[in-house]
Every structure is written in C-alpha cells, then in structure tokens.
Design a protein around this motif. Structure first.
Motif, mmCIF file in Angstrom:
data_model
loop_
_atom_site.group_PDB
_atom_site.id
_atom_site.type_symbol
_atom_site.label_atom_id
_atom_site.label_comp_id
_atom_site.label_asym_id
_atom_site.label_seq_id
_atom_site.Cartn_x
_atom_site.Cartn_y
_atom_site.Cartn_z
ATOM 1 N N THR B 170 9.129 22.383 -11.371
ATOM 2 C CA THR B 170 9.001 20.933 -11.321
ATOM 3 C C THR B 170 7.796 20.450 -12.108
ATOM 4 O O THR B 170 6.732 21.053 -12.045
ATOM 5 C CB THR B 170 8.832 20.492 -9.854
ATOM 6 N N VAL B 171 7.979 19.372 -12.861
ATOM 7 C CA VAL B 171 6.873 18.672 -13.495
ATOM 8 C C VAL B 171 6.759 17.307 -12.827
ATOM 9 O O VAL B 171 7.762 16.596 -12.703
ATOM 10 C CB VAL B 171 7.114 18.515 -15.009
ATOM 11 N N ASN B 172 5.567 16.990 -12.344
ATOM 12 C CA ASN B 172 5.371 15.691 -11.684
ATOM 13 C C ASN B 172 4.728 14.725 -12.663
ATOM 14 O O ASN B 172 3.837 15.104 -13.415
ATOM 15 C CB ASN B 172 4.451 15.836 -10.473
ATOM 16 N N GLN B 173 5.168 13.487 -12.638
ATOM 17 C CA GLN B 173 4.528 12.492 -13.486
ATOM 18 C C GLN B 173 4.704 11.108 -12.885
ATOM 19 O O GLN B 173 5.513 10.902 -11.979
ATOM 20 C CB GLN B 173 5.086 12.545 -14.903
#
Lengths: 341, 185
Positions: B170-173
């Motif tokens: 997962t990449v959070n932004q």
C-alpha cells in the motif's frame, strides 16, 4: 447563390489539393503555447511503510563485488509538511508544493526567448526564482569577492580579476516557495545481501525547495538534446545507519543549510545529451566548448552555466566541521559511458 | 387535501411548454460537477501477446509460461525510447503487475481565496484531481534498461538491465493536484 458557387467550387479544389506538409524547425520555433501549471495542494505521500504488513518497494539488479545480489528494500519513502519528525508524522501533515502564482510548469517555449534560435523547446520548470534583495541576482548565495592580481597559469602574464572569497549569507528572498511550502522528504533503505538484511540506511531532508530548477529539451541533428538546471536548498540533510531491524542507530551526519545551484549545458553551444549508444551503453555528455570564438569564451566565463555548492555546517556525531563551499565550477566537457559488467 | 392540490399541480406542469433559458439565466446555473473514479488495472500479469504469439526467429522461442513470479523478458510490457536516431534505446522493460485505487476525483473548482493570499489574486478555475488515499500494488515491477534494439527479436539484440523495481502493498497519500493554464498563448 451564384455568388457563393465559385467560392464553394474553390473550397472543394483547395481541400482536394491540400497535403500535410512537415513544419520545419524555424516555423516550429515560433510555436508558443500556453503552459500547464501544476500545484500540489495539501499533499503528503508515503510508500513502503509497515513492511511487516507486506508492503515492499524493492530495488534489485545490483550485485556487490563478490557477485552476490543486493536488494535495496525501501522501508519508507515520504513527502510531508515540516515537522514530519523523520517520517513519523506524514499522513495528516500535508504541504502545498508550488504556488498558484508560481506553479510547476510544463510549456512549449519559443527558443528565441532562451537564446536557442529557431527551435521549439519543451520546458519543465519548478516554481521560479526572484532577484534576491541581498544577493542581487537569482542566486541564494551572498558572496564576498576580492580583486586578485596573479598569473592565471604558470608562465602566462599577470592579470587582475575578481574572485569569490567566501559566502557571507543566504538570501531566502530569492525563493518564491514560502516557509510552509518547503516539504520534508526522506527515505529508509534496508540493504539485503543474498537474502539476509544486513543494515538499514536512512536519509532525511527538511525544508526542501527546488525553486529555479528546469529541464529544457529539443531536437537537433536527429537527437534529443537539452539543458538542465538543478537548484535545491534544504534546511538540513541527515544521514545515519542502523542495524538490520532499524534499531541501534549510529551517529548522525548532518548538513545544515545545504544549497546547490547547478546548471548543465548552455543553449546550443553546449548541449547536454542523455542517450544509449549503438552497443546499448548509456552515455551522458555535456558538450565540448573547444574551438569557439573569444567573445563566446568571454561571455561563457562571465555568464555561462556554473555550479555552486554551499553547506553552512557539517556535523558528525554533534561535532561541527564548519562550512564547505564550492564556487564557480564550470563543466567544460563531460562524457560518461556505462559498461556492462 | 394540500397534498392532493400539489399532485394535481404536478400533473399539470408537464403539459406546460418548455421555455428557452436566455444566456444570462444560463450563466447562473451551477451544476453538480465532478467524477469519482476507482480503478483496478492489471498489466501482463500472466504474460502478454509476445509470449503467446511472438515470432521465433533469431533463436528466440517466445512461447513460454508466464507465472506471477517469472522474470522472463517476454512476459512483461516494454517501452523503448530512442533519443538519437543513430543510437540505442532507453528501455522500461518487463512492466507487470496489478494496481488498484479507490476514490480518484476529477472536478473543476473556482479558486478566489485562501492559499495564503494567492487565491484572491488568482481568481480563476482550475482542474482538480483529488488523489486517492490509498494505492494498492500487487507484484508491480519494471526494469530500467539500455538496449541496442527496440525489440528483443531484433538481430544482434543486446540489453543491459540497470535495476528492477518491485512494489507490493500500500502507498498512502493525500491531497489534490491542481492543473491550470499559464502564460500567454
């Protein structure tokens, strides 16, 4: 109706005979479109965090000197507002990158404006810079100069000229990005050799601004050439290493007030090329300035592209090493080629 | 009784003629704008056309099994860019994997305030791309490479792989990307 008939017939003839004609460089050089401004509003980004939950961002394909495969596992990469506390406070701590008045910009520019005649230039620019109140130009470095009379080269006549003596201050009025618009950024790598994680390396940047940076690209002689400007300032750069689980970290190496202002290439006179040669090796070249006119050299030495680097203070384990300055470095020719190992 | 009158009125209304709106009235209309997107994109997860239908000349046997973990060059997508007509190619090779996001928004927005004082001067419309909070990657990988030919089937093909990037998880932004025209065309 009879009035329009000849016109209609003429229109038919024109459309029947019209052909698409390639636009030559000179005509294309007149093209100047509206640019596309880009602003990141309330932006924060985090990748690779919580490896235990299965998140991975791995860079592989590297081998060490013994031929063992090395994998750099990014256990965190982040961009956040100030006060990120080395990546602990990212989501919920956003930052604006670029301003409405000074955005990141993508544009097709008339080369005549940039001194590259009869070319259409693709330009990507970071937020622009202003003329500094104390530096007097778009450099952040306030320089003290001195006149020196000396031989420029053994055996050549004595000449008098102005030299940079030292950096006396940092002019932040050059930047259009304001204090709250300078992000924190950082990366944590775990170094994995042959399947075993051996250590963790971390680097963290605070208060970063890249105002004034640019990439310009255009085509000439069937190849893509360009000019580059890399201008960055950071309040601090911190590096340190930890053991494989990220604990027992070693001493910090800290660069405070780090500034780099580097321009590569000077219009068509000194093009920069990034290309792969016919054998598949990567080549970076900053064109040679040999064989130009005297007036070119006069202008090149006074106003040409140059690199200045300044670090306000280098500290290792809390011990100050003082400031470091590289000034007026001009790359007059560079060619670097990769070789397959 | 009140409701009955109202429903009678509603029944009569459709019988009325449609009136054209003049430009001024139309200018007052504000619609509900914007698009909400979620996406799930899988590229060459179990191989692509090349490993199934590719040619077999020059010693390349294209047909191969492309499981999830294979690194065979025939399995992924390939983008080759030539920056010098007489030179070689910059390559993004073996592009594979699954990429998903939920909640990308596209809308236009008038900015005439905020932004620490920049908004009032700006006073224009922007295109706003609302970034999804989370990007999910599943075995996404690509290789950065240099090659002397655009296709692996070309004669004398040589390629140097520089590095491979694998992204999983997962990449959070958060945040918006604002796009607007600049300069004078």
């Amino acid at each position: 109706m009879t009035k329009w008939l000849p016109l209609l017939v003429l229109g038919c003839c024109i459309s029947a005979q019209a052909d698409l004609v390639p636009v030559d460089d000179a005509a294309l050089g007149e093209v100047q479109g509206a640019g596309l401004g880009v602003v990141f509003e309330n932006f924060a980004f985090e990748a690779g965090e919580s490896v235990s939950a299965g998140n991975r961002l791995d860079i592989s394909g590297i081998t060490n000197s013994s031929g063992q495969p090395v994998v750099l596992g990014v256990s965190q990469f982040y961009i956040a507002g100030s006060g990120s506390n080395q990546g602990a406070n990212v989501i919920g701590n956003p930052v604006n990158l670029g301003r409405l008045a000074y955005p990141f910009n993508l544009e097709l520019v008339n080369g005549d404006v940039l001194g590259i005649s009869d070319k259409a230039i693709f330009e990507f620019t970071a937020p622009s810079r202003l003329i500094g109140q104390s530096s007097g130009n778009d450099s952040m470095l306030v320089l003290a100069t001195e006149n020196r009379t000396e031989r420029r080269f053994p055996g050549l006549p004595v000449a008098t000229g102005s030299r940079v003596d030292r950096v006396t201050g940092i002019d932040t009025s050059v930047l259009t990005s304001r204090e709250g618009e300078r992000p924190d950024m950082g990366v944590r790598f775990d170094v994995n050799v042959s399947g075993t994680t051996t250590q963790s390396l971390q680097s963290h940047i605070t208060g970063l601004a890249v105002d004034g940076s640019y990439v310009r690209l255009w085509g000439d002689n069937n190849e893509m050439i360009g000019n580059l400007g890399i201008k960055a300032v950071a309040d601090s750069l911190t590096f340190f290493a930890c053991n494989e689980d990220g604990n027992n970290c070693g001493d910090n190496v800290v660069f405070t007030d780090f500034i780099i202002e580097s321009e590569l290439g000077s219009g068509e006179d000194q093009p920069v090329t990034f290309e792969v040669d016919a054998s598949g090796n990567f080549t970076v070249e900053v064109g040679s300035i040999a064989g130009k006119s005297n007036s070119f050299y006069q202008n090149y030495y006074n106003n040409g592209p140059r690199t200045d680097v300044y670090i306000g203070d280098v500290t290792v384990a809390g011990q100050s090493f003082g400031s470091t300055t590289i000034s007026n470095l001009q790359i007059q020719y560079l060619k670097a080629t990769s070789r397959d190992l | 009784m009140k409701a009955l009158i109202l429903s009678c009125a509603l029944l009569i209304l459709p019988a009325l003629a449609l009136e054209p709106l003049d430009s001024q009235a139309l200018a007052e209309v504000t619609g509900q704008g914007g698009v909400y997107l979620s996406g799930d994109l899988t590229i060459n997860d179990t191989g692509g056309p090349l490993n199934r239908d590719g040619p077999s000349q020059n010693g390349y046997s294209w047909q191969t099994a492309c499981g999830v973990n294979t690194t065979d060059k025939r399995c992924g997508g390939r983008i080759a860019v030539n920056t010098d007509q007489s030179g070689g190619w910059l390559v993004l090779d073996n592009i594979r994997g699954r990429f998903a996001f939920e909640g990308l928004t596209l809308t236009t927005r008038r900015i005439d305030s905020g932004f620490d004082g920049d908004g009032a001067n700006f006073n224009r419309d922007v295109m706003e791309i609302g970034l999804p909070d989370q990007l999910d990657y599943n075995d996404v990988s690509f290789t950065i490479a240099n090659s002397n030919a655009p296709r692996p089937t070309d004669a004398g093909f040589q390629q140097t792989d520089i590095m491979t990037l694998n992204i999983n998880g997962t990449v959070n932004q958060q945040g918006n990307v604002l796009l607007f025209p600049t300069g004078a065309p």
